[in-house]
Design a protein around this motif. Structure first.
Motif, PDB file in Angstrom:
ATOM      1  N   ALA A 203       5.523   5.410   7.335  1.00  0.00           N
ATOM      2  CA  ALA A 203       6.402   5.211   6.176  1.00  0.00           C
ATOM      3  C   ALA A 203       6.228   3.810   5.587  1.00  0.00           C
ATOM      4  CB  ALA A 203       7.853   5.450   6.585  1.00  0.00           C
ATOM      5  N   ALA A 204       6.168   2.821   6.456  1.00  0.00           N
ATOM      6  CA  ALA A 204       6.012   1.455   5.980  1.00  0.00           C
ATOM      7  C   ALA A 204       4.659   1.261   5.293  1.00  0.00           C
ATOM      8  CB  ALA A 204       6.153   0.487   7.158  1.00  0.00           C
ATOM      9  N   LYS A 205       3.642   1.863   5.852  1.00  0.00           N
ATOM     10  CA  LYS A 205       2.292   1.755   5.286  1.00  0.00           C
ATOM     11  C   LYS A 205       2.239   2.408   3.899  1.00  0.00           C
ATOM     12  CE  LYS A 205      -2.503   3.012   6.394  1.00  0.00           C
ATOM     13  NZ  LYS A 205      -3.374   3.691   7.393  1.00  0.00           N
ATOM     14  N   LEU A 206       2.869   3.562   3.752  1.00  0.00           N
ATOM     15  CA  LEU A 206       2.863   4.261   2.465  1.00  0.00           C
ATOM     16  C   LEU A 206       3.657   3.501   1.412  1.00  0.00           C
ATOM     17  CD1 LEU A 206       3.400   7.886   3.821  1.00  0.00           C
ATOM     18  CD2 LEU A 206       1.338   7.040   2.703  1.00  0.00           C
ATOM     19  N   SER A 207       4.812   2.988   1.792  1.00  0.00           N
ATOM     20  CA  SER A 207       5.664   2.281   0.836  1.00  0.00           C
ATOM     21  C   SER A 207       5.006   1.000   0.320  1.00  0.00           C
ATOM     22  CB  SER A 207       7.012   1.954   1.481  1.00  0.00           C
ATOM     23  OG  SER A 207       7.701   3.137   1.839  1.00  0.00           O
ATOM     24  N   ALA A 208       4.093   0.452   1.100  1.00  0.00           N
ATOM     25  CA  ALA A 208       3.428  -0.795   0.697  1.00  0.00           C
ATOM     26  C   ALA A 208       2.255  -0.564  -0.258  1.00  0.00           C
ATOM     27  CB  ALA A 208       2.945  -1.535   1.942  1.00  0.00           C
ATOM     28  N   LEU A 292      12.123  13.428  -6.242  1.00  0.00           N
ATOM     29  CA  LEU A 292      11.405  12.825  -7.360  1.00  0.00           C
ATOM     30  C   LEU A 292      12.415  12.027  -8.167  1.00  0.00           C
ATOM     31  CD1 LEU A 292       8.771  14.467  -9.682  1.00  0.00           C
ATOM     32  CD2 LEU A 292      10.619  13.099 -10.639  1.00  0.00           C
ATOM     33  N   ILE A 293      12.139  10.749  -8.367  1.00  0.00           N
ATOM     34  CA  ILE A 293      13.016   9.879  -9.157  1.00  0.00           C
ATOM     35  C   ILE A 293      12.290   9.547 -10.450  1.00  0.00           C
ATOM     36  CG2 ILE A 293      14.236   7.678  -9.229  1.00  0.00           C
ATOM     37  CD1 ILE A 293      14.344   7.788  -6.173  1.00  0.00           C
ATOM     38  N   GLY A 300       7.225   3.984 -17.485  1.00  0.00           N
ATOM     39  CA  GLY A 300       7.624   3.313 -16.247  1.00  0.00           C
ATOM     40  C   GLY A 300       7.125   4.072 -15.029  1.00  0.00           C
ATOM     41  N   LEU A 301       7.467   3.577 -13.865  1.00  0.00           N
ATOM     42  CA  LEU A 301       6.980   4.166 -12.626  1.00  0.00           C
ATOM     43  C   LEU A 301       7.879   5.305 -12.154  1.00  0.00           C
ATOM     44  CD1 LEU A 301       5.871   0.987 -10.647  1.00  0.00           C
ATOM     45  CD2 LEU A 301       4.425   2.620 -11.879  1.00  0.00           C
ATOM     46  N   ILE A 302       7.248   6.430 -11.806  1.00  0.00           N
ATOM     47  CA  ILE A 302       7.924   7.574 -11.216  1.00  0.00           C
ATOM     48  C   ILE A 302       7.802   7.424  -9.699  1.00  0.00           C
ATOM     49  CG2 ILE A 302       7.942  10.099 -11.050  1.00  0.00           C
ATOM     50  CD1 ILE A 302       6.274   9.952 -13.774  1.00  0.00           C
ATOM     51  N   GLU A 303       8.885   7.717  -8.983  1.00  0.00           N
ATOM     52  CA  GLU A 303       8.873   7.538  -7.525  1.00  0.00           C
ATOM     53  C   GLU A 303       8.976   8.884  -6.811  1.00  0.00           C
ATOM     54  OE1 GLU A 303      11.189   5.003  -4.001  1.00  0.00           O
ATOM     55  OE2 GLU A 303      11.944   4.970  -6.068  1.00  0.00           O
ATOM     56  N   ILE A 304       8.163   9.041  -5.786  1.00  0.00           N
ATOM     57  CA  ILE A 304       8.226  10.216  -4.908  1.00  0.00           C
ATOM     58  C   ILE A 304       8.661   9.744  -3.529  1.00  0.00           C
ATOM     59  CG2 ILE A 304       6.935  12.065  -3.780  1.00  0.00           C
ATOM     60  CD1 ILE A 304       7.253  12.586  -6.715  1.00  0.00           C
ATOM     61  N   LYS A 305       9.825  10.216  -3.078  1.00  0.00           N
ATOM     62  CA  LYS A 305      10.317   9.881  -1.755  1.00  0.00           C
ATOM     63  C   LYS A 305       9.813  10.929  -0.751  1.00  0.00           C
ATOM     64  CE  LYS A 305      14.372   7.115  -2.849  1.00  0.00           C
ATOM     65  NZ  LYS A 305      13.839   5.932  -2.131  1.00  0.00           N
ATOM     66  N   LEU A 306       9.381  10.469   0.402  1.00  0.00           N
ATOM     67  CA  LEU A 306       8.771  11.327   1.404  1.00  0.00           C
ATOM     68  C   LEU A 306       9.705  11.560   2.586  1.00  0.00           C
ATOM     69  CD1 LEU A 306       5.285   9.583   1.334  1.00  0.00           C
ATOM     70  CD2 LEU A 306       5.927  11.697   0.161  1.00  0.00           C
ATOM     71  N   ALA A 307       9.434  12.635   3.325  1.00  0.00           N
ATOM     72  CA  ALA A 307      10.310  13.037   4.432  1.00  0.00           C
ATOM     73  C   ALA A 307      10.349  11.994   5.550  1.00  0.00           C
ATOM     74  CB  ALA A 307       9.859  14.384   4.993  1.00  0.00           C
ATOM     75  N   ASN A 308       9.287  11.203   5.712  1.00  0.00           N
ATOM     76  CA  ASN A 308       9.264  10.217   6.797  1.00  0.00           C
ATOM     77  C   ASN A 308       9.955   8.911   6.437  1.00  0.00           C
ATOM     78  OD1 ASN A 308       7.466   8.981   5.076  1.00  0.00           O
ATOM     79  ND2 ASN A 308       5.695   9.135   6.436  1.00  0.00           N
ATOM     80  N   SER A 311       7.862   5.977   0.481  1.00  0.00           N
ATOM     81  CA  SER A 311       7.883   6.368  -0.924  1.00  0.00           C
ATOM     82  C   SER A 311       6.606   5.904  -1.609  1.00  0.00           C
ATOM     83  CB  SER A 311       9.106   5.799  -1.646  1.00  0.00           C
ATOM     84  OG  SER A 311       9.014   4.395  -1.762  1.00  0.00           O
ATOM     85  N   LEU A 312       6.240   6.631  -2.674  1.00  0.00           N
ATOM     86  CA  LEU A 312       5.054   6.318  -3.459  1.00  0.00           C
ATOM     87  C   LEU A 312       5.451   6.245  -4.919  1.00  0.00           C
ATOM     88  CD1 LEU A 312       2.710   8.924  -1.748  1.00  0.00           C
ATOM     89  CD2 LEU A 312       2.626   6.444  -1.378  1.00  0.00           C
ATOM     90  N   LYS A 313       4.760   5.389  -5.684  1.00  0.00           N
ATOM     91  CA  LYS A 313       5.071   5.237  -7.105  1.00  0.00           C
ATOM     92  C   LYS A 313       3.819   5.451  -7.941  1.00  0.00           C
ATOM     93  CE  LYS A 313       8.960   2.117  -6.272  1.00  0.00           C
ATOM     94  NZ  LYS A 313       9.550   0.771  -6.504  1.00  0.00           N
ATOM     95  N   SER A 314       4.041   5.968  -9.159  1.00  0.00           N
ATOM     96  CA  SER A 314       2.912   6.264 -10.033  1.00  0.00           C
ATOM     97  C   SER A 314       3.369   6.309 -11.488  1.00  0.00           C
ATOM     98  CB  SER A 314       2.288   7.601  -9.644  1.00  0.00           C
ATOM     99  OG  SER A 314       1.174   7.888 -10.462  1.00  0.00           O
TER     100      SER A 314
END
Length: 522
Positions: A203-208, A292-293, A300-308, A311-314
């Protein structure tokens, strides 16, 4: 045992063996023992680094172990691994013989670092196309870590053991004598279940990670096509997928993908992933999206929150989350799932050899399942809600020609019943007469279509009454910058070739959206 073509192929592979190892067989007087001995003799004759001993004393006969010289490795096959498992056998021979596996170095390090004692037993069938992933994962783990012991068991070969343990779906994995998991699992998934800190680190690796220009959620045909088309535009592209290939992994035969005469699902899924990996795409497997936020403003950036927890932004997102098997939704279905209720006739059919089963569903998948099962089981009862079978005429004709098949149309399944933890029957109502009927049986295979994986998007993007993502001709959803493709959408005709085309279209639409965004001055 092996034909000349397979012998030639296997001999070429075994030239890669660099470290000596022994095959030790535990044999009895059965035909299966004689078949296994012939197979092992063929293998040992192909390499001077492989020796064969036949004085094994394992209680499972026939079986054989692979033991690299000078190690405590513990890998055993209580099976004659041909059919879908021939590749598993070849890989096991190569890995035990010192050939390096094609696995990410960090996964290898994670396996080698696992502490404690792990004794795995995996029950499989030779016709199961999901089983090789689990067999190969646990074989690799036994090769890499001496604290991990793995036994691969053919359920059809050890029917008494399967019945005693009430294994009614494969692959079924036991760890230290207790049930560990069922169904397809990758080595990464298995290791993650054993390594308690893996989820937090991931989770930390993905959020970074830096924001993407296109983030694709889902790795089936639609997601793979979207990734290729986006990456070819030279923009930063990521794919977050629960399992790459999606539902294709559960498809036995593919014969209608244009230019590919015939293939199978796992092979096609592997080809999809290989194609995507040929480009600079950040593939994030084992990731389930939970929210999905939307962007706070245009561009602007769309955020995808993950089960673990990560989160990822795009700047843009393509939703290609696909669909899953639809449940019947009657009492007993969940209670007896994997205890008589199954969804994959190819995987679990051999476990019902000589027994009575039912298939619910009269479309192509249901009729094909009934035809396949009729060659294994004692009797098949097909239950169809509508007033006629919906499958292709050639399939219906074949089904009706089989002597051990009963067909009931206008039949509404009302309950799946059982006793002592196992399924024992199906109740249905004749929709014309209203009369209730009961069928005594040991297995039910559900084949009634698909439901989109979109529950996590309710209230965020516009969905149809069936839960499908509503898209326009360009794949645009109700949210700016969010596109969708494949079986999760309102596009009719859920087919691989259509999903792939829609994935490409969504990627092109996302790129068009990005290039038209206003330039923001620093």
């Amino acid at each position: 045992m092996l034909d000349d073509a397979l012998k030639t192929q296997l001999k070429a592979y075994l030239e890669r063996v660099t470290q000596p190892f022994e095959i030790k067989a535990s044999l009895g007087d059965s035909d299966a023992s004689r078949e296994m001995l012939q197979l092992l003799q063929d293998i040992a004759a192909m390499s001077d680094k492989i020796t064969l001993a036949t004085d094994g004393q394992d209680e499972r006969k026939p079986s054989f172990s692979l033991q690299r010289t000078g190690t405590d490795m513990s890998l055993r096959f209580a099976a004659i691994p041909l059919g879908h498992e021939f590749t598993s056998l070849v890989l096991a021979l190569l890995w035990v013989g010192g050939h390096p596996p094609k696995v990410e170095p960090e996964v290898i390090a994670q396996i080698q670092a696992l502490d404690g004692e792990y004794s795995f037993e995996v029950y499989m069938s030779l016709s199961c196309h999901n089983c090789p992933d689990v067999v190969q994962a646990l074989s690799l783990m036994a090769v890499l870590n001496p604290r991990i012991k793995t036994v691969i068991i053919d359920g059809a070969l050890f029917q008494d053991e399967v019945n005693r343990r009430e294994v009614m779906a494969v692959p079924a994995v036991y760890l230290n004598g207790a049930h560990f998991g069922s169904g397809r699992m990758t080595v990464e998934e298995i290791v993650a279940k054993l390594d308690s800190g893996a989820a937090d680190r991931d989770a930390a690796k993905l959020s970074a990670k830096a924001p993407y220009e296109v983030l694709i959620v889902g790795g089936g045909p639609a997601g793979a096509a979207a990734a290729v088309y986006a990456a070819r535009k030279g923009i930063r592209t990521g794919v977050a997928a629960e399992r790459f290939g999606g539902q294709v992994n559960d498809t036995m035969a593919i014969e209608n993908y244009i230019s590919v005469l015939e293939t199978d699902g796992p092979k096609f899924a592997a080809a999809l992933e290989a194609h995507v990996k040929a480009y600079e795409v950040d593939i994030m497997n084992l990731q389930r999206a939970e929210a999905l936020i939307p962007a706070a403003s245009e561009g602007g950036l769309i955020e995808i929150k993950l089960a673990n927890g990560g989160s990822l932004k795009s700047r843009s997102v393509i939703l290609s989350t696909g669909a899953r098997w639809r449940n019947v939704g009657v009492p007993g279905e969940q209670e007896y799932k994997n205890k008589g209720v199954a969804y994959c006739p190819h995987c679990d059919g051999p476990l019902f050899k000589g027994k009575r089963v039912a298939v619910i569903g009269g479309g192509n998948s249901g009729v094909e399942a009934a035809i396949d099962l009729a060659g294994i089981v004692a009797h098949v009862t097909l239950i169809e809600f509508g007033d006629a079978l919906r499958a292709d005429a050639v399939l219906v004709s074949k089904l009706k020609s089989l002597p051990n098949v009963s067909i009931h149309v206008s039949a509404q399944t009302t309950e799946l019943t059982g006793a002592e933890g196992k399924l024992n029957g199906l109740n249905y109502t004749d929709r014309v007469s209203g009369q209730a009927h009961r069928v005594e049986l040991e297995g039910v295979f559900v084949q009634i279509g698909l439901v989109p994986n979109t529950e996590w998007l309710k209230g965020v993007v516009e969905l149809s009454k069936h839960g499908e993502i509503i898209v326009d001709a360009r794949g645009q959803t109700s949210l700016p910058g969010v596109f969708a493709a494949g079986d999760a959408t309102t596009v009719p005709f859920k087919q691989i070739v259509i999903a792939a085309g829609d994935g490409a279209k969504a990627a092109l639409s996302a790129f068009d959206y990005l290039v038209r965004l206003p330039v923001v001055n620093a």
